[in-house]
Enzyme design. Sequence first.
Site, short mmCIF file in Angstrom:
data_model
loop_
_atom_site.label_atom_id
_atom_site.label_comp_id
_atom_site.label_asym_id
_atom_site.label_seq_id
_atom_site.Cartn_x
_atom_site.Cartn_y
_atom_site.Cartn_z
N GLU A 33 0.87 -1.17 0.00
CA GLU A 33 0.00 0.00 0.00
C GLU A 33 0.92 1.23 0.00
O GLU A 33 1.82 1.32 0.85
CB GLU A 33 -0.88 0.02 1.25
CG GLU A 33 -1.85 1.19 1.20
CD GLU A 33 -2.72 1.34 2.45
OE1 GLU A 33 -2.66 0.50 3.35
OE2 GLU A 33 -3.47 2.33 2.47
N ARG A 260 4.79 -12.39 9.79
CA ARG A 260 5.40 -11.07 9.69
C ARG A 260 6.79 -11.12 10.33
O ARG A 260 6.99 -11.77 11.35
CB ARG A 260 4.48 -10.13 10.49
CG ARG A 260 4.59 -8.69 10.26
CD ARG A 260 3.41 -7.99 10.93
NE ARG A 260 2.35 -7.79 9.96
CZ ARG A 260 2.33 -6.73 9.13
NH1 ARG A 260 3.26 -5.82 9.19
NH2 ARG A 260 1.37 -6.61 8.25
N LYS A 270 4.53 0.90 8.97
CA LYS A 270 4.57 2.19 8.28
C LYS A 270 3.87 3.28 9.08
O LYS A 270 4.33 4.42 9.12
CB LYS A 270 3.91 2.06 6.89
CG LYS A 270 4.82 1.43 5.86
CD LYS A 270 4.10 1.29 4.53
CE LYS A 270 3.17 0.11 4.54
NZ LYS A 270 2.46 -0.12 3.29
P1 ATP Z 1 2.55 -1.87 7.64
O1 ATP Z 1 1.82 -2.21 8.88
O2 ATP Z 1 3.98 -1.59 7.87
O3 ATP Z 1 1.88 -0.81 6.84
P2 ATP Z 1 1.39 -3.68 5.81
O4 ATP Z 1 1.30 -5.16 5.84
O5 ATP Z 1 0.13 -2.93 6.00
O6 ATP Z 1 2.52 -3.21 6.80
P3 ATP Z 1 1.65 -3.49 3.01
O7 ATP Z 1 2.10 -2.34 2.20
O8 ATP Z 1 0.24 -3.90 2.91
O9 ATP Z 1 2.07 -3.20 4.49
O10 ATP Z 1 2.60 -4.74 2.74
C1 ATP Z 1 2.95 -5.25 1.46
C2 ATP Z 1 3.30 -6.70 1.62
O11 ATP Z 1 4.38 -6.85 2.52
C3 ATP Z 1 2.14 -7.47 2.19
O12 ATP Z 1 2.03 -8.70 1.50
C4 ATP Z 1 2.52 -7.67 3.61
O13 ATP Z 1 1.93 -8.81 4.15
C5 ATP Z 1 4.03 -7.75 3.55
N1 ATP Z 1 4.63 -7.31 4.80
C6 ATP Z 1 4.40 -6.16 5.45
N2 ATP Z 1 5.08 -6.10 6.61
C7 ATP Z 1 5.78 -7.25 6.68
C8 ATP Z 1 6.69 -7.81 7.65
N3 ATP Z 1 6.99 -7.15 8.77
N4 ATP Z 1 7.22 -9.01 7.40
C9 ATP Z 1 6.92 -9.68 6.27
N5 ATP Z 1 6.09 -9.21 5.33
C10 ATP Z 1 5.51 -8.03 5.52
MG MG Z 2 -0.92 -1.18 6.34
MG MG Z 3 -1.56 -3.97 4.00
#
Ligand code: ATP
Ligand code: MG
Ligand code: MG
Length: 553
Positions: A33, A260, A270
Amino acid sequence: EVKKSLNFIEQIIEEDLKGSYTEQELKFRFPPEPNGYLHIGHASSICLNFGLGERYNAPVNLRFDDTNPIKEEQEYVDAIKEDVVWLGFKWDKECYASDYFQQLYDWAVELIKSGNAYVDSQSSAEIAEQKGTPTVPGTESPYRNRSVSENVELFEKMKNGETPEGAHVLRAKIDMTSSNMIMRDPVMYRSLHKKHHRTGDDWKIYPMYDWAHGESDFIESVSHSFCTLEFLPHRELYNWFISKISNNEDFIPKQREFARRNLSHTIVSKRKLLQLVEKKVVNSWDDPRMPTISGFRRRGYTPTSIRKFADTIGIAKRENIIDVSLLEFCIREDLNKIAPRVMGVLDPVKLVITNYEDGEEWLDTENNPEDENAGTRKIPFSKELYIEREDFKEEANRKFFRLTLGKEVRLKSAYIIKGESVVKDDAGNILEIHCTYDPKSKSGSGTEESLRKVKGTLHWVSIPHAIKAEIRLYDRLFTVAAPDADKEKDFMDFINPDSLQVITGYVEPSLKDARVADKFQFQRIGYFCIDKESTKENLIFNRTVTLRDSWEK
Ligand code: ATP
Ligand code: MG
Ligand code: MG
């Protein structure tokens, strides 16, 4: 090379290939995202998805999950692309969930018409109240049985922005008694009269993640949609939505989950990283203290080190915290091979060689003993040098393998010197160390004197030749391993107030032409790189990592 055993994600794919899937059907995606910069957790997901692409020679899409205009920006899209490229991966297609807004809308209308979705006119608080708990079934909305025509009409009004924000949502009509809370009539659309970074003012409604994600996978014919564990309960809904828009002949993507990744002494979220930027705890998303990919890049990390880290920790089914020392190990290992050795003195004290004549000489020194092609360079030597203040003690015990009065040490790539006397100010601080040198002990000269064993070797710079430089020393951003683990406390309470220390040091003159991002080993100290704010007039070095793991737990 020993073939690593398959991880559980690869096992899933291997099973599928033995079953009904062909290799040509394999397709993956990395779906960020664009609401922030990528962090080290994302690096794991990138390495997983693009690694599978490489392993199976399958396409991997970069898909921006851009369904929330409140938090998303073009700046983030650009940064994410830069980071993936920097890590060394190539996507097949650059896709955007927002490109599918019309298709998603059309499908939503179909769901309304088939009795699978309805417009709910309750407030979000009312809807939340009716959700029930895992053990108490939810309550059906009084709007659940609205007629199809009324639903179609209202949904169209929502779309056109003719209803106020928050007045209605579109919900899937599934089962308010489901044991899976996610299946209790989840929201598919909300009204948001906000400008989107790509679609501008075209849309007044925006799809929710669950509705957009699986359908995007379906549109792109993604075979395996890997996401983090918190989406496990969403898998049922993922399948339900796709079942409503597909038929028997269609290729159906499948969602699978992995844990994660968390890194110690930092946070990987983020949303929280944005707070650090907004509250000016750090200077920017790419501040070298940030666990973002851009932060690590600016700090001096290499793509190789980050990929090695991600490969080493692999993927897991359970969450845990990886100690940052493992990441530091990976960067040391890479920089040890590739970083030229140079000399820099961070805490200088003046050393005068009393029996050395005025003038200078240029000595040969190796650029990198780990790389036989790295060659040698000349460094200037003269009567007045800087050495590290901590490398001298007037008197010391036998374990102090550095300079003391009356004892000998070698100056790296130069001569053996002997401490003779000190000059102090009134307060007793040492202003100068006076010593003598053995003219026959020049390194590499092959003389008997040059081969003499002395207790230590010090780095140094020649004062008239040295360049003054700004040195930024970074430490961990948080004082505890898991700053966001304590639910009672705010992660901000654990900020390390000394995470950045800026000092002035002196470096050898060969560094005058160093360019942004160039990496070096300052001998005996650590690895440093040129910061992007560095100029010819004001050289700035970032400490990437110390030579050894010196953090005290
Ligand atoms: P954040 O909480 O940091 O915004 P998010 O999962 O909402 O993390 P996304 O941009 O949706 O962030 O993540 C893109 C991809 O990366 C998704 O498939 C997500 O599951 C994966 N991802 C995000 N954070 C991690 C992590 N800490 N370890 C492994 N994969 C991750
Ligand atoms: Mg997010
Ligand atoms: Mg997400």
